[in-house]
Design an enzyme around this catalytic site. Structure first.
Site, PDB file in Angstrom:
ATOM      1  N   TYR A  33      44.195  61.604  -2.369  1.00  0.00           N
ATOM      2  CA  TYR A  33      44.923  60.720  -1.476  1.00  0.00           C
ATOM      3  C   TYR A  33      44.362  59.316  -1.515  1.00  0.00           C
ATOM      4  O   TYR A  33      43.306  59.068  -2.109  1.00  0.00           O
ATOM      5  CB  TYR A  33      44.923  61.260  -0.046  1.00  0.00           C
ATOM      6  CG  TYR A  33      43.625  61.091   0.740  1.00  0.00           C
ATOM      7  CD1 TYR A  33      42.499  61.853   0.441  1.00  0.00           C
ATOM      8  CD2 TYR A  33      43.532  60.169   1.784  1.00  0.00           C
ATOM      9  CE1 TYR A  33      41.324  61.703   1.168  1.00  0.00           C
ATOM     10  CE2 TYR A  33      42.349  60.022   2.516  1.00  0.00           C
ATOM     11  CZ  TYR A  33      41.261  60.789   2.201  1.00  0.00           C
ATOM     12  OH  TYR A  33      40.094  60.648   2.910  1.00  0.00           O
ATOM     13  N   ARG A  52      41.845  53.112  -7.790  1.00  0.00           N
ATOM     14  CA  ARG A  52      41.067  54.290  -7.400  1.00  0.00           C
ATOM     15  C   ARG A  52      41.947  55.543  -7.407  1.00  0.00           C
ATOM     16  O   ARG A  52      41.499  56.635  -7.791  1.00  0.00           O
ATOM     17  CB  ARG A  52      40.429  54.088  -6.021  1.00  0.00           C
ATOM     18  CG  ARG A  52      39.488  55.226  -5.636  1.00  0.00           C
ATOM     19  CD  ARG A  52      38.729  54.959  -4.355  1.00  0.00           C
ATOM     20  NE  ARG A  52      39.607  54.871  -3.206  1.00  0.00           N
ATOM     21  CZ  ARG A  52      39.231  54.496  -1.981  1.00  0.00           C
ATOM     22  NH1 ARG A  52      37.960  54.156  -1.756  1.00  0.00           N
ATOM     23  NH2 ARG A  52      40.084  54.442  -0.990  1.00  0.00           N
ATOM     24  N   ARG A 100      50.900  81.268  -6.130  1.00  0.00           N
ATOM     25  CA  ARG A 100      49.453  81.068  -5.981  1.00  0.00           C
ATOM     26  C   ARG A 100      48.678  81.663  -7.152  1.00  0.00           C
ATOM     27  O   ARG A 100      48.729  82.864  -7.411  1.00  0.00           O
ATOM     28  CB  ARG A 100      48.954  81.672  -4.673  1.00  0.00           C
ATOM     29  CG  ARG A 100      47.474  81.378  -4.421  1.00  0.00           C
ATOM     30  CD  ARG A 100      46.988  81.906  -3.092  1.00  0.00           C
ATOM     31  NE  ARG A 100      45.604  81.489  -2.829  1.00  0.00           N
ATOM     32  CZ  ARG A 100      44.535  82.153  -3.285  1.00  0.00           C
ATOM     33  NH1 ARG A 100      44.672  83.242  -4.008  1.00  0.00           N
ATOM     34  NH2 ARG A 100      43.319  81.689  -3.016  1.00  0.00           N
ATOM     35  N   LEU A 204      32.043  58.146  -1.909  1.00  0.00           N
ATOM     36  CA  LEU A 204      33.326  57.585  -2.326  1.00  0.00           C
ATOM     37  C   LEU A 204      33.130  56.092  -2.616  1.00  0.00           C
ATOM     38  O   LEU A 204      32.477  55.402  -1.824  1.00  0.00           O
ATOM     39  CB  LEU A 204      34.346  57.747  -1.187  1.00  0.00           C
ATOM     40  CG  LEU A 204      35.750  57.259  -1.555  1.00  0.00           C
ATOM     41  CD1 LEU A 204      36.454  58.304  -2.418  1.00  0.00           C
ATOM     42  CD2 LEU A 204      36.573  56.965  -0.316  1.00  0.00           C
TER      43      LEU A 204
HETATM   44  N1  PDD Z   1      38.484  56.989   4.540  1.00  0.00           N
HETATM   45  N2  PDD Z   1      33.809  57.135   2.532  1.00  0.00           N
HETATM   46  C1  PDD Z   1      34.632  58.136   2.886  1.00  0.00           C
HETATM   47  C2  PDD Z   1      34.117  59.538   2.849  1.00  0.00           C
HETATM   48  C3  PDD Z   1      35.964  57.840   3.266  1.00  0.00           C
HETATM   49  O1  PDD Z   1      36.790  58.837   3.605  1.00  0.00           O
HETATM   50  C4  PDD Z   1      36.398  56.499   3.309  1.00  0.00           C
HETATM   51  C5  PDD Z   1      37.798  56.115   3.692  1.00  0.00           C
HETATM   52  C6  PDD Z   1      35.485  55.492   2.944  1.00  0.00           C
HETATM   53  C7  PDD Z   1      35.863  54.044   2.912  1.00  0.00           C
HETATM   54  O2  PDD Z   1      36.684  53.758   1.812  1.00  0.00           O
HETATM   55  P1  PDD Z   1      37.777  52.575   1.875  1.00  0.00           P
HETATM   56  O3  PDD Z   1      37.042  51.350   2.216  1.00  0.00           O
HETATM   57  O4  PDD Z   1      38.342  52.560   0.502  1.00  0.00           O
HETATM   58  O5  PDD Z   1      38.770  52.968   2.939  1.00  0.00           O
HETATM   59  C8  PDD Z   1      34.201  55.851   2.547  1.00  0.00           C
HETATM   60  C9  PDD Z   1      39.869  56.719   4.865  1.00  0.00           C
HETATM   61  C10 PDD Z   1      40.065  55.439   5.598  1.00  0.00           C
HETATM   62  C11 PDD Z   1      40.425  57.932   5.585  1.00  0.00           C
HETATM   63  O6  PDD Z   1      40.158  59.037   5.129  1.00  0.00           O
HETATM   64  O7  PDD Z   1      41.168  57.782   6.559  1.00  0.00           O
END
Ligand code: PDD
Length: 287
Positions: A33, A52, A100, A204
C-alpha cells in the site's frame, strides 16, 4: 453525500465497493500500500510515493497495474470527487482473487483499492501540544522496507501505546529504536543535530523523512544518520516523528519521561514549518 472510493477501474460510493471473499489481501495480507497527503489540493511528494509503490510491488512481484501518470490521475480524480483539499489518500494493490493456495495464482489480476480521509493536517492539535510515545519490542518481519499491508505487529504496538495513554509506539530492537508504528522516529541532540536511523531492511524508507532530510540540509541543520538507543532518546533535547498523514509532529514524552520540558522544541517547530511550506508548493517536493 457518501464517500467515493476507487475499486478496480471504477469510482463508486463506498457502500457499493465490495472485494471478493477470496481476495489474497484478505486471506494472506498479500499486497502492498501507499498513503499520501493532500494539502491545498496538491499531492504531497507524489513522485516519491509512486516510486516507493513501484519498488514495493517489484519486491513482492505483483505487476504494477498503472503508470505514474495514471496513478496521479486517479489520485487527483478521487480527491476531486470527494471535494478533499486537505487529508490523506490511501491506496493498496493486492495479488488479486484466486482459490486459497500459497503460491502465486496463474491468472489473477491485482485488486486496486483507493480511498480518501479528510483531515486537518496543518492545524492538527497534536502539533501544538506534542504527543506521547511509548516503546515496545519490534515484532515485525525482516523486510520492513516493503510497505506491506501485513500490519499486525503495528496494530498491536499502536494499541499498546493507546492503552498506555500515548499516541504512537516506538518499536525497539536490540536496544535501538527502529521506527514508529506508522511513522519515522527522530531525536535532536543537545548540540542541535538531528539523528535518524539509516535506511535498511529494518525500517520503511519514509517519504516524509526523505524530504525533511533534504530540507534540513538546505537550512543548515546538521544531521547524523545512525542508530540511537532508547536511553539516548530519553536524554535527547527534542524528539519528533514524521509521516505522510501528520508531516512533522513533536514528541514530548517517551515512556512517561519528559523530553524538552514536555513542550515541542524549537528545531522540531522549525522543521514542521519548512515542511509545510514545501508541501503547499508542489514543485519543491522530494527528488
Ligand atoms: N505510515 N514507518 C512506518 C512503519 C510507516 O507505516 C510509515 C507511514 C512511516 C512514514 O512514512 P511516510 O513518511 O512515507 O508516510 C514510517 C502511513 C502514514 C500509514 O500507515 O498510515
Amino acid at each position: 453525500m457518501s464517500r467515493i472510493v476507487f475499486l478496480n477501474g471504477s469510482f463508486l460510493p463506498i457502500e457499493e465497493a465490495k472485494v471478493p471473499f477470496m481476495d489474497r489481501g484478505f486471506l494472506f495480507g498479500d499486497g502492498v500500500y501507499e498513503g499520501i497527503a493532500v494539502l491545498d489540493g496538491n499531492l504531497v511528494d507524489n513522485d516519491a510515493h509512486l516510486e516507493r509503490l513501484e519498488r514495493s510491488l517489484g519486491e513482492v512481484r505483483i505487476p504494477n497495474p498503472y503508470s505514474r501518470a495514471e496513478w496521479t490521475r486517479l489520485e487527483e480524480e478521487l480527491a476531486r470527487r470527494n471535494g478533499m483539499t486537505e487529508g490523506f489518500i490511501y491506496f493498496q494493490v493486492t495479488r488479486g482473487v484466486a482459490e486459497r493456495d500459497f503460491m502465486f495464482p496463474e491468472n489473477a489480476a491485482p485488486t486496486v483499492a483507493m480511498f480518501t480521509q479528510a483531515k486537518a493536517i496543518v492545524n492538527a492539535p497534536a502539533a501544538e501540544t506534542g504527543i506521547a510515545v511509548v516503546t515496545v519490542p519490534d515484532q515485525r518481519w525482516s523486510r520492513r522496507d516493503i510497505k506491506s499491508i501485513n500490519l499486525l505487529a503495528q496494530v498491536l504496538a499502536k494499541q499498546a501505546a493507546k492503552e498506555a495513554g500515548a499516541q504512537e509506539a516506538w518499536m525497539v530492537q536490540d536496544g535501538y529504536v527502529t521506527e514508529g508504528g506508522s511513522s519515522s522516529g527522530f531525536i535532536v541532540t543537545k548540540e542541535g543535530r538531528i539523528v535518524v536511523r539509516p535506511l535498511s531492511n529494518a525500517i520503511l524508507p519514509g517519504i516524509t523523512r526523505k524530504s525533511l532530510l533534504a530540507l534540513s540540509k538546505d537550512v543548515g541543520i546538521e544531521l547524523e544518520e545512525r542508530m540511537f538507543t532508547v536511553e539516548e532518546a530519553y536524554d535527547a533535547a527534542e524528539a519528533f516523528m514524521t509521516s505522510a498523514s501528520t508531516f512533522v509532529l513533536p514528541i514530548v514524552t517517551i515512556d512517561g519521561r519528559s523530553i524538552c520540558d514536555g513542550k515541542p522544541g524549537p528545531v522540531t517547530k522549525k522543521l514542521r514549518e519548512i515542511y509545510i511550506r514545501m508541501a503547499s508548493s508542489p514543485r519543491m517536493a522530494a527528488e
